[in-house]
Design an enzyme around this catalytic site. Structure first.
Site, PDB file in Angstrom:
ATOM      1  CD  GLU A 206      -3.228  -1.070   1.923  1.00 22.17           C
ATOM      2  OE1 GLU A 206      -3.279  -0.200   2.814  1.00 22.17           O
ATOM      3  OE2 GLU A 206      -4.153  -1.880   1.708  1.00 22.17           O
ATOM      4  CD  GLU A 337      -3.560  -6.174   2.961  1.00 20.84           C
ATOM      5  OE1 GLU A 337      -4.461  -5.445   3.432  1.00 20.84           O
ATOM      6  OE2 GLU A 337      -2.343  -5.937   3.089  1.00 20.84           O
TER       7      GLU A 337
HETATM    8  O1  AHR Z   1      -5.131  -6.158   6.815  1.00 10.15           O
HETATM    9  C1  AHR Z   1      -5.097  -4.990   7.566  1.00 10.15           C
HETATM   10  C2  AHR Z   1      -4.460  -3.832   6.826  1.00 10.15           C
HETATM   11  O2  AHR Z   1      -5.254  -3.469   5.732  1.00 10.15           O
HETATM   12  C3  AHR Z   1      -3.116  -4.082   6.197  1.00 10.15           C
HETATM   13  O3  AHR Z   1      -2.071  -3.935   7.111  1.00 10.15           O
HETATM   14  C4  AHR Z   1      -3.027  -3.015   5.157  1.00 10.15           C
HETATM   15  O4  AHR Z   1      -2.240  -3.399   4.053  1.00 10.15           O
HETATM   16  C5  AHR Z   1      -4.486  -2.780   4.774  1.00 10.15           C
HETATM   17  O5  AHR Z   1      -4.821  -1.458   4.790  1.00 10.15           O
END
Ligand code: AHR
Length: 540
Positions: A206, A337
């Site tokens: 991110e 994710e």
């Molecule tokens: O999964 C939780 C968080 O969500 C992670 O650390 C981040 O990459 C995303 O914003």
């Protein structure tokens, strides 16, 4: 049962919303007959990589500490500090890979703090997640030990936001080099002779946000630079994964695709990175109030499922951008994710992201998998966030008693495991009713996907009944191969919010689906309300 073959077109009255550009979400066609799922058993498509069933474990709340790692002195049975029951439960899922150490944590993690004698490891502040002090007792050796205990593959996420190129370069050397190089020697000094295999390496996380608040072009330049120094040592072949976009940020993907090279011709490896990630979370409210995990209305149920279906739309849109630059599909898309993100359970640390997991989460997972199977030609990996005690977890552990609970999401992973490395089959959903339209998108009440294992003469069909209250009888119209046997499993609960607790660990658990009958077209199946089912076929 034998193959029968009325033409699909003869059953179509009208097509529902199919967004321009092809399949960008679950769709159903109208039929004048009964609800049907038509599967062409003799037309295998792309291989569904086992890595679409990947996992993610971050130094966040009780995922690593208390979840995976309790330390050697714990009363909870463990192997070198790693919980035996958690390992056994995940081994049963055949988890193909595990991403670590973050997430946002990855861009403030300095790996050399997590090696050597534990009592000498420096401490740090985990500023993203609860502002707690991290003692680095779970580091590189502990993670790779966990990977070996699980029988899975390592996806290590490096630090671009606050780490150096040298640091990243030395980490992959430490992990994978076999000779007497400085980092290989350091690894030996810390007790590990043989190098590990690390097939996946993330170049930051991110980077548009917690990973450094970078602009797309600036990060693309860094991704090229850092990836260059993540070398293939001692026969270890790394897939370098550039930190990708969130949701519908196609511009970020476009910048990364513009910066990738060697994609014009079908031969040769893309570089300097071979994959781009994407993140997408499902919630029923805004970020400021994402909704309760266990208390929701029927409208919120459907809204959530509609938003879950949007994951496929995002995958399709980012893949379309990638296709423009990379017609031979040499660069992989990695949804590393995904999952539900609810308000934390009342009374728990807001920075620890601990949430319950209901039948709604189960349906969210099954809808994601159906979409993943349809995009297996570009989507090479997906990682649910996160494996234990954080967000849409497989496993919840009690902080006081240590009791372990398997969630409804765990069971969906287990029921779908047979799709790993199988060939995707088209599964056409035909319904007699108009689909409800939610936020401008049709949401059919049935979601389905299928796959074939030619060598074993088996096929697996996944079916979800999204209807909160009504059962659904449908015909499985099975074409192209003879079906000589079947078994079926179903997951449901007393309500849409049914979930498991230490007191009631089996409130939601898979059972044989007995409501399956032979039908001239194949099989007739009745799905309970709010349920997920799998039908395993033996082919002649
Ligand atoms: O999964 C939780 C968080 O969500 C992670 O650390 C981040 O990459 C995303 O914003």
């Amino acid at each position: 049962m034998t193959e029968n073959a009325p033409t699909l077109a003869s059953d179509l009255v009208s097509a529902l919303t199919t967004p321009a550009g092809g399949s960008t979400g679950p769709s159903a066609r109208r039929t004048t007959g009964p609800a049907r799922v038509v599967v062409d058993l003799d037309l295998p498509g792309a291989t569904i990589s086992r890595h679409l069933y990947g996992h993610f474990a971050e130094h966040l709340g009780r995922c690593i500490y208390g979840g995976f790692f309790v330390g050697e002195d714990s009363e909870i049975p463990n192997t070198r500090g790693i919980r035996d029951d958690v390992v056994a439960a995940l081994r049963a899922l055949h988890i193909p890979n595990l991403r670590w150490p973050g997430g946002c944590f990855a861009d403030e993690y300095h790996w050399k703090d997590g090696i050597g004698p534990r009592e000498q490891r420096p401490r740090m502040v985990n500023s993203h997640w609860g502002d707690v002090v991290e003692d680095n007792s779970f580091g590189t050796h502990e993670f790779l030990d966990l990977v070996e205990l699980l029988g899975t593959e390592a996806y290590v996420n490096g630090n671009v936001g606050s780490g150096t190129v040298q640091e990243m370069s030395e980490w992959i050397e430490y992990l994978t080099r076999a000779d007497d190089s400085p980092m290989a020697a350091l690894r030996r000094q810390n007790g590990r002779d043989e190098p590990w295999k690390v097939p996946f390496f993330g170049i930051g996380n991110e980077s548009w946000g917690c990973g450094g608040n970078m602009r797309a072009e600036d990060y693309a330049a860094l991704a090229r630079q850092y990836s260059t120094f993540v070398r293939d040592h001692a026969g270890n072949q790394v897939t370098r994964i550039a930190a990708g976009a969130s949701d519908g940020d196609l511009g970020w993907t476009e910048s990364l695709m513009r910066a990738v090279t060697n994609v014009e011709h079908a031969d040769g490896k893309a570089g300097p990175y071979q994959a781009i990630s994407l993140h997408y979370y499902t919630m029923s409210g805004p970020w400021s109030d994402k909704g309760s995990a266990t208390e929701f209305t029927e409208d919120e149920w459907y809204l959530t499922l509609s938003r879950a279906a949007r994951a496929e739309e995002h995958v399709a849109r980012h893949a379309t951008v990638m296709d423009r630059y990379d017609p031979h599909r040499k660069v992989g898309l990695v949804l590393d994710e995904w999952g539900t993100w609810w308000n934390v359970e009342p009374g728990t640390n807001p920075g620890f992201l601990y949430q319950q997991n209901t039948m709604r989460d189960a349906l969210v997972a099954s809808i994601h998998f159906d979409g993943f199977h349809r995009h297996a030609d570009r989507l090479i990996m997906a990682n649910i966030a996160q494996t234990v005690n954080v967000l849409q977890a497989m496993i919840l552990t009690d902080p006081d008693t240590g009791a372990l609970v398997l969630t409804p999401t765990y069971h969906v992973f287990a029921m779908n495991a047979g799709h790993q490395d199988a060939a995707a089959l088209d599964a056409h959903v035909l319904l007699p009713e108009e689909s409800a339209v939610i936020e401008g998108r049709a949401l059919p009440r049935i979601s389905a996907s299928a796959s074939l294992r030619s060598a074993e003469d088996t096929a697996l069909i996944s079916l979800s009944n999204l209807d909160a209250a009504e059962p659904r009888t449908l015909v499985l119209d099975l074409r192209g191969r003879e079906v000589v046997g079947h078994t079926a499993t179903v997951l449901t609960g007393a309500s849409t919010a049914a979930h498991n607790t230490p007191e009631q660990p089996e409130a939601v658990a898979p059972v044989p689906l007995t409501d399956v009958r032979e039908h001239p077209a194949g099989l007739e199946v009745t799905l309970p309300p709010h349920s997920v089912a799998t039908v395993q076929l033996q082919l002649g």
